[in-house]
Design an enzyme around this catalytic site. Sequence first.
Site, PDB file in Angstrom:
ATOM      1  N   GLY A  48       0.810  -1.211   0.000  1.00 19.42           N
ATOM      2  CA  GLY A  48       0.000   0.000   0.000  1.00 19.42           C
ATOM      3  C   GLY A  48       0.839   1.254   0.000  1.00 19.42           C
ATOM      4  O   GLY A  48       1.846   1.335   0.679  1.00 19.42           O
ATOM      5  N   THR A  49       0.436   2.225  -0.783  1.00 17.81           N
ATOM      6  CA  THR A  49       0.996   3.574  -0.819  1.00 17.81           C
ATOM      7  C   THR A  49      -0.141   4.482  -1.268  1.00 17.81           C
ATOM      8  O   THR A  49      -1.107   3.994  -1.844  1.00 17.81           O
ATOM      9  CB  THR A  49       2.142   3.675  -1.849  1.00 17.81           C
ATOM     10  OG1 THR A  49       1.644   3.271  -3.113  1.00 17.81           O
ATOM     11  CG2 THR A  49       3.329   2.815  -1.492  1.00 17.81           C
ATOM     12  N   THR A  50      -0.154   5.733  -1.098  1.00 16.42           N
ATOM     13  CA  THR A  50       0.793   6.680  -0.542  1.00 16.42           C
ATOM     14  C   THR A  50       0.096   7.397   0.615  1.00 16.42           C
ATOM     15  O   THR A  50      -1.106   7.639   0.540  1.00 16.42           O
ATOM     16  CB  THR A  50       1.201   7.695  -1.632  1.00 16.42           C
ATOM     17  OG1 THR A  50       1.792   7.010  -2.716  1.00 16.42           O
ATOM     18  CG2 THR A  50       2.117   8.785  -1.110  1.00 16.42           C
ATOM     19  N   ASP A  65      -4.261   7.232  -0.283  1.00 18.77           N
ATOM     20  CA  ASP A  65      -4.999   6.811  -1.469  1.00 18.77           C
ATOM     21  C   ASP A  65      -5.603   5.433  -1.220  1.00 18.77           C
ATOM     22  O   ASP A  65      -5.454   4.861  -0.140  1.00 18.77           O
ATOM     23  CB  ASP A  65      -4.077   6.798  -2.691  1.00 18.77           C
ATOM     24  CG  ASP A  65      -3.134   5.606  -2.693  1.00 18.77           C
ATOM     25  OD1 ASP A  65      -2.365   5.462  -1.726  1.00 18.77           O
ATOM     26  OD2 ASP A  65      -3.189   4.801  -3.633  1.00 18.77           O
ATOM     27  N   LYS A  81      -6.003   2.897   4.249  1.00 18.12           N
ATOM     28  CA  LYS A  81      -4.638   2.911   4.785  1.00 18.12           C
ATOM     29  C   LYS A  81      -4.442   3.886   5.939  1.00 18.12           C
ATOM     30  O   LYS A  81      -3.341   3.974   6.477  1.00 18.12           O
ATOM     31  CB  LYS A  81      -3.640   3.270   3.673  1.00 18.12           C
ATOM     32  CG  LYS A  81      -3.786   2.441   2.404  1.00 18.12           C
ATOM     33  CD  LYS A  81      -2.855   2.970   1.326  1.00 18.12           C
ATOM     34  CE  LYS A  81      -3.167   2.337  -0.012  1.00 18.12           C
ATOM     35  NZ  LYS A  81      -2.354   2.927  -1.087  1.00 18.12           N
TER      36      LYS A  81
END
Length: 271
Positions: A48-50, A65, A81
């Site tokens: 997972g990002t960001t 995101d 997240k």
Amino acid sequence: MTDARLPESFLAPGTSSFAEFVGSVSPDLLPSRMTLPAGSAADLAPHGTTIVAATFPDGVVMAGDRRATMGNVIAQRDIEKVFPADEFSVVGIAGSAGLAVEMVRLFQTELEHYEKIEGITLSMAGKANRLAALIRSNLGMAMQGLAVVPLFAGFDHATGGGRIFSYDVTGGRYEETAFHSVGSGSLFARGALKKLYRNDLSESDCVLAIVQALYDAADDDSATGGPDPVRQLWPVVYVVNRTGAVRVPERELAAMAGAIIESRAVAQREA
């Protein structure tokens, strides 16, 4: 009749750290104690990002995101997240998604356990240190490619303002000034915030700047998901001030994202 008494380990006085207690009683339950089979590939686990965070005069905003990737494949489009750690702090995850979510749950329990045992809440610095210890305990998994690099932020009643803490995989803790971002799109998000950020931003303007930074990150980083009007997917955004942590409603984020897209289309800008 069976003896329903708790084991002695549950009754003996000891540390106020829930993670340390579990480590002494049932260490196999800790996410950092998992073992990987030989030959397993870390890129097979969703990442997972960001995550982006910025302070404003009355608190701090954190957003993430909704995309998780697995190699060159989009593993999930609606992952969350950013989570409330307790009433006055939030934590955002970047790295191995499954392991990161387990660490967040352990961190939430750690803070609640401390408050129940000690009768007071941890200071912001104390919370940041507890999270650093959890990350440090995960170093073995990080060396195998399953790293967790969270971003922690919250309102500090002692200073009367928002604070942001970043980490490295060894558990190193660093306090950031004004704004920060982690994850594969962090370089682009921070670049955008350098142009958008001001010390006197209002709460709504700070949220808008954060959403724009995520939009810019998604434009240049394939692992970062932008606003998705078709699926009605928007960033997860939390505002933390002296009254607590509150999630920004999706209808407000949809309006912001729509305004950003429309303004850039009218200006005929690529990003």
